[in-house]
Scaffold this motif. Structure first.
Motif, PDB file in Angstrom:
ATOM      1  N   ASN A 119     -48.784 -16.070  55.433  1.00  0.00           N
ATOM      2  CA  ASN A 119     -49.880 -15.928  56.386  1.00  0.00           C
ATOM      3  C   ASN A 119     -49.359 -15.297  57.663  1.00  0.00           C
ATOM      4  O   ASN A 119     -48.195 -14.864  57.717  1.00  0.00           O
ATOM      5  N   SER A 120     -50.200 -15.214  58.669  1.00  0.00           N
ATOM      6  CA  SER A 120     -49.786 -14.569  59.914  1.00  0.00           C
ATOM      7  C   SER A 120     -48.642 -15.315  60.585  1.00  0.00           C
ATOM      8  O   SER A 120     -47.796 -14.697  61.239  1.00  0.00           O
ATOM      9  N   PHE A 121     -48.624 -16.634  60.427  1.00  0.00           N
ATOM     10  CA  PHE A 121     -47.544 -17.418  61.011  1.00  0.00           C
ATOM     11  C   PHE A 121     -46.222 -17.129  60.302  1.00  0.00           C
ATOM     12  O   PHE A 121     -45.191 -16.942  60.937  1.00  0.00           O
ATOM     13  N   SER A 122     -46.252 -17.108  58.962  1.00  0.00           N
ATOM     14  CA  SER A 122     -45.008 -16.870  58.223  1.00  0.00           C
ATOM     15  C   SER A 122     -44.495 -15.456  58.453  1.00  0.00           C
ATOM     16  O   SER A 122     -43.273 -15.224  58.487  1.00  0.00           O
ATOM     17  N   GLU A 179     -40.102 -12.302  61.360  1.00  0.00           N
ATOM     18  CA  GLU A 179     -39.572 -11.458  62.435  1.00  0.00           C
ATOM     19  C   GLU A 179     -38.576 -12.223  63.294  1.00  0.00           C
ATOM     20  O   GLU A 179     -37.494 -11.719  63.625  1.00  0.00           O
ATOM     21  N   VAL A 180     -38.946 -13.447  63.653  1.00  0.00           N
ATOM     22  CA  VAL A 180     -38.052 -14.277  64.470  1.00  0.00           C
ATOM     23  C   VAL A 180     -36.783 -14.605  63.685  1.00  0.00           C
ATOM     24  O   VAL A 180     -35.671 -14.583  64.236  1.00  0.00           O
ATOM     25  N   GLY A 224     -45.743 -12.526  69.470  1.00  0.00           N
ATOM     26  CA  GLY A 224     -45.483 -11.340  68.671  1.00  0.00           C
ATOM     27  C   GLY A 224     -46.429 -11.316  67.496  1.00  0.00           C
ATOM     28  O   GLY A 224     -47.338 -12.143  67.392  1.00  0.00           O
ATOM     29  N   GLY A 225     -46.231 -10.378  66.573  1.00  0.00           N
ATOM     30  CA  GLY A 225     -47.097 -10.280  65.405  1.00  0.00           C
ATOM     31  C   GLY A 225     -48.542 -10.065  65.787  1.00  0.00           C
ATOM     32  O   GLY A 225     -48.847  -9.429  66.803  1.00  0.00           O
ATOM     33  N   ALA A 266     -59.594  -8.983  65.349  1.00  0.00           N
ATOM     34  CA  ALA A 266     -58.271  -9.490  65.732  1.00  0.00           C
ATOM     35  C   ALA A 266     -58.188 -10.990  65.485  1.00  0.00           C
ATOM     36  O   ALA A 266     -57.162 -11.500  65.019  1.00  0.00           O
ATOM     37  N   TYR A 267     -59.262 -11.695  65.772  1.00  0.00           N
ATOM     38  CA  TYR A 267     -59.301 -13.143  65.538  1.00  0.00           C
ATOM     39  C   TYR A 267     -59.174 -13.453  64.046  1.00  0.00           C
ATOM     40  O   TYR A 267     -58.417 -14.350  63.649  1.00  0.00           O
ATOM     41  N   ALA A 268     -59.890 -12.723  63.208  1.00  0.00           N
ATOM     42  CA  ALA A 268     -59.842 -12.975  61.763  1.00  0.00           C
ATOM     43  C   ALA A 268     -58.445 -12.737  61.205  1.00  0.00           C
ATOM     44  O   ALA A 268     -58.015 -13.434  60.270  1.00  0.00           O
ATOM     45  N   LYS A 269     -57.714 -11.782  61.758  1.00  0.00           N
ATOM     46  CA  LYS A 269     -56.362 -11.492  61.264  1.00  0.00           C
ATOM     47  C   LYS A 269     -55.410 -12.653  61.536  1.00  0.00           C
ATOM     48  O   LYS A 269     -54.449 -12.848  60.791  1.00  0.00           O
ATOM     49  N   VAL A 270     -55.660 -13.412  62.589  1.00  0.00           N
ATOM     50  CA  VAL A 270     -54.818 -14.566  62.888  1.00  0.00           C
ATOM     51  C   VAL A 270     -54.829 -15.557  61.729  1.00  0.00           C
ATOM     52  O   VAL A 270     -53.815 -16.188  61.420  1.00  0.00           O
TER      53      VAL A 270
END
Length: 679
Positions: free
Chosen positions: A75-78, A83-84, A503-504, A616-620
């Protein structure tokens, strides 16, 4: 944490197209695909954003996103985590870095990757601790073991103890006492007539894993089976009077778990189980008072702490010692740990060796690693920009609260006072913790990972015990800078936005105002809303557990919250499984508040593109997960499923309807009188 990596379902076509069975009156027959489910993206053609906004925006990503080996979710978090991780892995091998924190993290990292030495040692590093437990022959011996300050107690103290801000006087540190963790996680499972599907899967995986570890430690197969049976038997007894996960996550738990006791009162209430002596041996005995979170658990453990249960308690201690150290042993034990996770979460394969080493350093030395990361990668200009955005959000909330018609003057003033007292922490701490006293031997000096973990644990316990009877340090972070998440802490009324999440898709470079507000802006609004959700609203501006509401206002607040809970309870999490509106309520309130806040700020910007903002919200919230991972989260996660965090929230705002031309009959349409909000 308040923004979770909410998982979802993988699997059969039956699970792919979950319909939203919305309440009658004003709702369209929405056919939103649960796009958290693996392969849902390929289930049908790309929908119109007017019918399934989340899947429409994320369709290409959902159709191509793949799990990495050994993982059950993407997901967006992973993706931001990846990256981190790449940045930090470079730091762990950078010989030019100086400082004690870099030395600690790099030494532990080298030990983790020295598989030749780890395979040579095998299970031997943990065996002295196993033999110590096996030597226990009586309840008196067990008490001596549990109260030995020199032992790291890898296998548990049968209780938890540590400092925390006092909920009645948040300027002072107090000491909390709570039940130890259970292998099935939820005490309710042990009381159920039958284990849930996810608990059955977890127990089966645990059983196989434990049997292998016990036999590796030298126990015969029959003895290992008897010990595993004894472990479950004693956990069932320990869980009998413990609170289940849902009860612990309900707003009422904030008060029911605050039970102040003196050490004398604890000793009087725990005549068999040596709670007061354990508190002393761990360094917390001088605390002026203690917060006993579950008095019924304490009564119960005093009944369980008896000679007839001694062998089962020993089995528990042996098994938990092996479980807590298995990832620090040889390749074989590490492989079994991977098998267990894959069985529980539906993943396959094994994460790469360098990722494993990075995650283990993060688990044991997250604060020293955080300092190394922040000094290299945290951008002061980004920190300043985030602090500026937080200021805009608090300005919005101040104006919103001042105009909120259903609030009386008294409650409004208290709410604004809480907002004005908000502590803001962005990117990284202003001062760092001192780790100069922490050290351990590496392989060349005769050390091993188990002893290193013991040294780290001893340092952490000593550091925490030093806080007894001190004032709360409001500059101290709970999270570390590399965390890809954010949180609101009611205990000190603070918002915390670590550098890792900057980021991301959360902080898109060059994404314009729309990307900024739909990403990190929404995160900030979400966290500040937590100060006024069903949990945070129980605390005042100083972090004290205090009722600052008038009866009239509290009644209206509860009615509005119930409407949100009721709405989410109509939504299908999976076929035949409704969303638990009570469980996800606080996070649903925060999502709604954060999105509404950003929309209000956006209205002040000439030429603002609301379509880009909602996209942009949906991509989160784009996310894919295995069926097994999703089942676990539906039952235990306090966050709504990701596709609901998009669709159920955007449909509450008129700007969404205007931006995409949503009309009655469309899948995303919700009649104005049915739309929900608390703030």
């Amino acid at each position: 944490m308040t923004l979770s990596l909410t998982g979802a379902l993988k699997g059969a076509a039956l699970l792919v197209a979950a319909l939203f069975c919305l309440a009658e009156g004003g709702f369209a027959e929405a056919s939103w695909v649960n796009s958290d489910i693996t392969a849902a993206g390929e289930a049908s053609d790309k929908p119109s954003p007017r019918d399934d906004f989340h899947r429409a925006v994320n369709y290409e990503w959902l159709s191509t996103a793949k799990f990495k080996s050994g993982e059950s979710r993407v997901n967006s978090f992973s993706e931001r985590d990846d990256e981190v991780e790449e940045q930090i892995k470079g730091l762990l091998t950078d010989g030019s870095l100086k400082g004690h924190e870099a030395e600690l993290t790099q030494k532990f990292h080298r030990m983790l990757l020295d598989w030749n030495d780890r395979d040579r040692l095998g299970v031997e590093p943990v065996m002295p601790y196993i033999r110590r437990i096996e030597a226990i022959k009586s309840i008196e011996d067990l008490t001596a073991y549990l109260t030995d300050a020199k032992d790291p107690h890898f296998g548990s103290l049968l209780m938890g103890v540590g400092t925390t801000a006092d909920s009645r006087d948040a300027t002072n540190e107090t000491v909390a006492i709570w039940p130890s963790g259970l292998l099935l996680a939820d005490a309710d499972e042990y009381r159920a007539a039958e284990l849930s599907a996810s608990a059955k899967r977890r127990k089966a995986a645990n059983d196989a894993y434990i049997m292998k570890l016990l036999q590796k430690a030298g126990y015969g197969r029959e003895r290992a089976r008897a010990m595993n049976d004894g472990l479950f038997r004693i956990e069932r007894k320990l869980a009998a009077k413990s609170m289940g996960l849902k009860a612990l996550r309900m707003p009422a738990a904030r008060r029911s778990c605050y039970n102040v006791r003196t050490k004398k009162e604890l000793a009087a209430a725990s005549k068999r189980f040596p709670l007061a002596a354990i508190v002393d041996s761990e360094g917390y005995g001088e605390s002026r008072e203690f917060v006993l979170r579950e008095p019924e658990w304490l009564k119960n453990i005093n009944e369980v702490y008896a000679p007839e249960n001694l062998e089962d308690i020993k089995s528990l201690l042996v098994v938990k010692t092996l479980l807590s150290t298995a990832n620090l042993l040889d390749r074989e034990a590490r492989g079994w740990a991977v098998e267990r996770v894959n069985s529980v979460m539906g993943s396959s394969g094994e994460i790469p060796n360098d990722q494993y080493a990075y995650e283990m350093v993060s688990a044991y030395l997250d604060e020293p690693l955080g300092r190394v990361y922040a000094e290299k990668y945290a951008d002061p200009t980004v920190k300043a920009r985030v602090e500026e955005l937080i200021s805009k959000v608090t300005d919005y909330y101040r104006e919103m609260l001042s105009k909120e018609e259903w609030l009386t003057k008294k409650t409004r003033e208290k709410a604004i006072a809480k907002l004005d007292a908000l502590t803001v922490r962005a990117a990284y701490p202003e001062k760092w913790e001192d780790f100069s006293e922490l050290d351990f031997k590496d392989n060349a000096a005769g050390g091993n990972l188990v002893e290193a973990a013991a040294a780290i644990g001893k340092f952490e316990r000593k550091r925490d015990a030093k806080l007894v009877n001190s004032k709360v340090d409001k500059s101290k972070w709970i999270a570390v800078p590399q965390t890809v998440n954010a949180y609101y802490s009611p205990a000190d009324n603070s918002i915390n936005i670590p550098a890792g999440i900057l980021g991301g898709v959360f902080y898109p470079r060059g994404g314009g105002a729309e990307g900024l507000l739909g990403g990190i802006g929404m995160v900030i609004g979400h966290e500040i809303t937590h100060a006024f959700d069903t949990n945070g609203s129980q605390y005042d501006e100083n972090g004290n557990l205090s009722n600052w509401w008038t009866k009239k206002d509290k009644k209206e607040f509860d009615a509005r919250a119930k409407a949100i809970s009721d709405y989410f309870s109509t939504l299908d999490a999976a076929p035949g499984v409704k969303t638990d509106g009570e469980l996800v309520l606080s996070e649903a309130i925060a999502d709604l508040g954060g999105l509404s806040c950003m929309a209000a700020i956006a209205r002040e910007s000439a030429g603002f593109d609301f379509a880009k903002f909602f996209e942009a919200y949906a991509k989160v919230w784009r996310s894919r997960a295995t069926k097994e991972s999703e089942e676990y989260r539906i039952k235990e996660d306090v966050h709504p499923l990701p596709f609901l965090r998009t669709n159920a929230n955007v449909q509450q705002l008129q700007e969404f309807y205007d931006a995409f031309g949503v009309e009655p009959g469309d899948g995303m349409y919700l009649a104005p009188e049915k739309r929900i909000t608390l703030w």
